[in-house]
Design an enzyme around this catalytic site. Structure first.
Site, PDB file in Angstrom:
ATOM      1  N   TYR A   1       9.634  -1.318  -7.390  1.00 37.59           N
ATOM      2  CA  TYR A   1       8.651  -0.947  -6.369  1.00 37.59           C
ATOM      3  C   TYR A   1       8.010  -2.201  -5.808  1.00 37.59           C
ATOM      4  O   TYR A   1       7.592  -3.093  -6.555  1.00 37.59           O
ATOM      5  CB  TYR A   1       7.587  -0.032  -6.966  1.00 37.59           C
ATOM      6  CG  TYR A   1       6.366   0.145  -6.092  1.00 37.59           C
ATOM      7  CD1 TYR A   1       6.490   0.557  -4.767  1.00 37.59           C
ATOM      8  CD2 TYR A   1       5.091  -0.115  -6.581  1.00 37.59           C
ATOM      9  CE1 TYR A   1       5.373   0.708  -3.957  1.00 37.59           C
ATOM     10  CE2 TYR A   1       3.966   0.045  -5.780  1.00 37.59           C
ATOM     11  CZ  TYR A   1       4.115   0.448  -4.470  1.00 37.59           C
ATOM     12  OH  TYR A   1       3.013   0.594  -3.667  1.00 37.59           O
ATOM     13  N   SER A   2       7.935  -2.274  -4.484  1.00 38.61           N
ATOM     14  CA  SER A   2       7.304  -3.393  -3.801  1.00 38.61           C
ATOM     15  C   SER A   2       7.988  -4.700  -4.222  1.00 38.61           C
ATOM     16  O   SER A   2       9.214  -4.804  -4.164  1.00 38.61           O
ATOM     17  CB  SER A   2       5.802  -3.399  -4.107  1.00 38.61           C
ATOM     18  OG  SER A   2       5.113  -4.350  -3.327  1.00 38.61           O
ATOM     19  N   LEU A   3       7.230  -5.669  -4.707  1.00 42.77           N
ATOM     20  CA  LEU A   3       7.823  -6.954  -5.076  1.00 42.77           C
ATOM     21  C   LEU A   3       8.723  -6.838  -6.299  1.00 42.77           C
ATOM     22  O   LEU A   3       9.536  -7.728  -6.560  1.00 42.77           O
ATOM     23  CB  LEU A   3       6.719  -7.977  -5.330  1.00 42.77           C
ATOM     24  CG  LEU A   3       5.718  -8.180  -4.178  1.00 42.77           C
ATOM     25  CD1 LEU A   3       4.728  -9.278  -4.523  1.00 42.77           C
ATOM     26  CD2 LEU A   3       6.438  -8.501  -2.885  1.00 42.77           C
TER      27      LEU A   3
ATOM     28  N   LEU B   1      12.123   0.289  -3.672  1.00 45.02           N
ATOM     29  CA  LEU B   1      11.067   1.173  -3.192  1.00 45.02           C
ATOM     30  C   LEU B   1      10.143   0.376  -2.279  1.00 45.02           C
ATOM     31  O   LEU B   1       9.134  -0.181  -2.697  1.00 45.02           O
ATOM     32  CB  LEU B   1      10.299   1.777  -4.368  1.00 45.02           C
ATOM     33  CG  LEU B   1      11.129   2.569  -5.391  1.00 45.02           C
ATOM     34  CD1 LEU B   1      10.242   3.106  -6.507  1.00 45.02           C
ATOM     35  CD2 LEU B   1      11.895   3.693  -4.719  1.00 45.02           C
TER      36      LEU B   1
ATOM     37  N   HIS C   1       2.925   1.903   2.165  1.00 39.03           N
ATOM     38  CA  HIS C   1       3.407   1.048   1.084  1.00 39.03           C
ATOM     39  C   HIS C   1       2.565   1.189  -0.184  1.00 39.03           C
ATOM     40  O   HIS C   1       3.104   1.281  -1.285  1.00 39.03           O
ATOM     41  CB  HIS C   1       3.409  -0.413   1.544  1.00 39.03           C
ATOM     42  CG  HIS C   1       3.973  -1.364   0.545  1.00 39.03           C
ATOM     43  ND1 HIS C   1       5.323  -1.628   0.445  1.00 39.03           N
ATOM     44  CD2 HIS C   1       3.375  -2.104  -0.432  1.00 39.03           C
ATOM     45  CE1 HIS C   1       5.526  -2.494  -0.532  1.00 39.03           C
ATOM     46  NE2 HIS C   1       4.365  -2.804  -1.080  1.00 39.03           N
TER      47      HIS C   1
END
Length: 519
Positions: free
Chosen positions: A324-326, A351, A494
């Protein structure tokens, strides 16, 4: 509960989610949701009736089906149904259009016509749980069990085993924060989220507590003097860092591994894990989240550590993982290491995270990381985050903390049990990730699977245009898999795509993609 005008809408959404989940105990197209107001209740709740595909005397299937329905339905409505009831085929008379009548089943239920079916069902479930329950073996375990069930409101302590994974009970991420505070207030021992996640069971918490009681003097305000401490659980004296956090342990399908964002927050996946009754779900806990642990110094170190831990838990593929994200970049690096070891990676998900993270976070100052954490933790709004980032970029830490805590939503701060020291520590972890990201450049490629990108509205600090976000940032994944990338458009933003509002839609898309990838 939702207003009457939306009852039919959410009922259809629950039914659709249950059908898509393909719960083994449900007969397709014979599940119905209807509104119900329990006696004395101020608002309406809902009930689920279904035609079981299992034998009436298969208590294990009855329990598993009930629990799966409760978990998936609560993703849509955010509370468990007032009743989940299997009924014989004779009750399910469809109209000429192939429909079942909500009003008909509601009348049957509220008139008492289904009472005997409900009593038999609940009696069977209770007997099965009692037969397989491991009861508390000490006053400490009993106290912890009571605290946990109090957070679940409707949970009966006499039906919960001390070896049950707490995530499977339906605790929310906020509940976990509250439980740590409950433990502190009751036993006078400081308890952190990583302590809880080391072994998220009542028995595991009791062992961890016993080890902490050997290390700390009880607080003068502790109530622990009223609790018999003997016999006490065997202390859990583990000091080795283990990144694996089990969110869901049952199911025959390939496990799904989830990689945290920059904050190292594992609880962000709690809602998503509840949607999957048919596969184990694991997440990685970043080193450094537990105070006293050294932070990772590079993305490579993090990925290698996680890969080794992953293979200890799941020695062979096929593998399925997502970040997820970074965390998407870390998932990519793990996938490369698995393939280099001759293993098959069948699903690699991003994600809403791009591969090249250095330009986005590599130059973040500590105070900018603090502001981002404040937004992701819902302490401040996104527009306020955008405004504060440049204002506090070069501010001293203490001043920045003053500003953020002054502007933070007090109810949210209280719910998360955040204080100045804890917020500072989470920022340390995030800033450490940012430093590691600043040295990272994605290279190489994976061969076994396309990169499945789950796209939502981007952070305003990056761009306001989703199309730009997908093409310019997420589109970088095309070059990093020999099978290219596939973009799956999802609802949400986000920072909250895994939150209560959007997670059901996300899990439906994710479930479909996992099936398409053969896992």
């Amino acid at each position: 509960m939702r207003a009457r005008g939306t009852l039919t809408i959410f009922a259809v959404e629950v039914e659709h989610s249950l059908e898509q989940a393909r719960i083994p105990g449900l007969t397709p197209s014979f599940t119905l949701v209807f509104a119900h107001r329990p006696p004395g209740a101020l608002t309406e709740s809902y009930c689920v009736v279904y035609l079981p595909s299992y034998s009436p005397d298969d208590a294990a299937a009855r329990v598993a089906t009930t629990e799966a329905i409760e978990r998936i339905a609560s993703l849509v409505v955010h509370i468990k149904p007032a009743a989940v009831l299997p009924l014989p085929r004779s009750y399910f008379e469809k109209t000429s259009l192939g429909k079942l009548s909500r009003a008909h089943f509601r009348r049957l239920f509220e008139s008492g016509a289904l009472d005997s079916e409900r009593e038999a069902h609940e009696s069977s479930i209770h007997a099965h749980r009692q037969a397989h329950r491991q009861a508390p073996s000490s006053p400490i375990e009993q106290t912890i069990l009571t605290l946990i069930c109090a957070r679940l409101h409707a949970a009966d302590p006499d039906s919960v085993s001390v070896t049950t994974n707490l995530f499977s009970l339906g605790l929310s991420s906020l509940d976990f924060y509250t439980v740590t505070q409950d433990l502190h207030q009751t036993f006078g021992v400081v308890f952190t989220l990583p302590d809880l996640l080391m072994d998220p069971t009542v028995a595991g918490l009791a062992r961890r507590l016993a080890s902490k009681q050997h290390q700390q003097q009880p607080s003068p305000n502790s109530h622990s003097h009223s609790l018999p401490l003997s016999p006490s659980p065997k202390p859990d004296n583990r000091t080795d860092y283990d990144p694996v956090v089990p969110l869901q342990l049952t199911g025959p399908k390939t496990p799904l591994w989830l990689v945290h964002p920059a904050s190292g927050n594992v609880l962000i996946f709690a809602n998503l894990a509840r949607a999957f009754h048919d596969r184990p779900i694991y997440a990685f806990r970043s080193r450094g989240v537990q105070p006293g642990e050294p932070l990772f110094t590079s993305i490579a170190e993090m990925a290698s550590t996680y890969t080794a831990a992953m293979q200890r838990t799941q020695p062979a593929g096929p593998y399925a993982l997502a970040g997820y994200s970074l965390g998407s970049s870390i998932a990519f690096e793990i996938a490369k290491r698995l393939e280099s070891a001759g293993q098959e990676v069948r699903f690699l998900g991003a994600l809403d995270g791009p591969p090249d993270i250095a330009p986005l976070v590599g130059q973040l100052t500590w105070t900018e990381a603090l502001v981002m954490i404040a937004y992701f933790y819902e302490l401040i709004s996104e527009p306020r985050c955008v405004a504060l980032m440049p204002q506090l970029r070069d501010a001293e830490r203490e001043r920045a903390l003053d500003v953020v805590l002054r502007e933070a939503d007090p109810s949210r701060v209280k719910a998360l049990r955040l204080d100045r020291a804890e917020l500072s520590h989470v920022t340390d972890v995030t800033a450490g990730f940012s430093r590691a990201a600043g040295q990272y450049t994605p290279a190489g490629s994976v061969a076994g699977a396309p990169v499945d990108v789950f796209a939502v509205d981007p952070l305003l600090t990056v761009t306001e245009d989703r199309a730009v976000w997908v093409e310019r940032y997420l589109g970088q994944w095309r070059a990093l898999s020999r099978r290219g990338m596939a973009v799956h458009q999802c609802e949400g933003r986000h920072a909250d795509m895994l939150g209560a509002r959007y997670v059901n839609g996300l899990q439906l898309v994710l479930r479909r993609v996992l099936e398409e990838r053969g896992v």
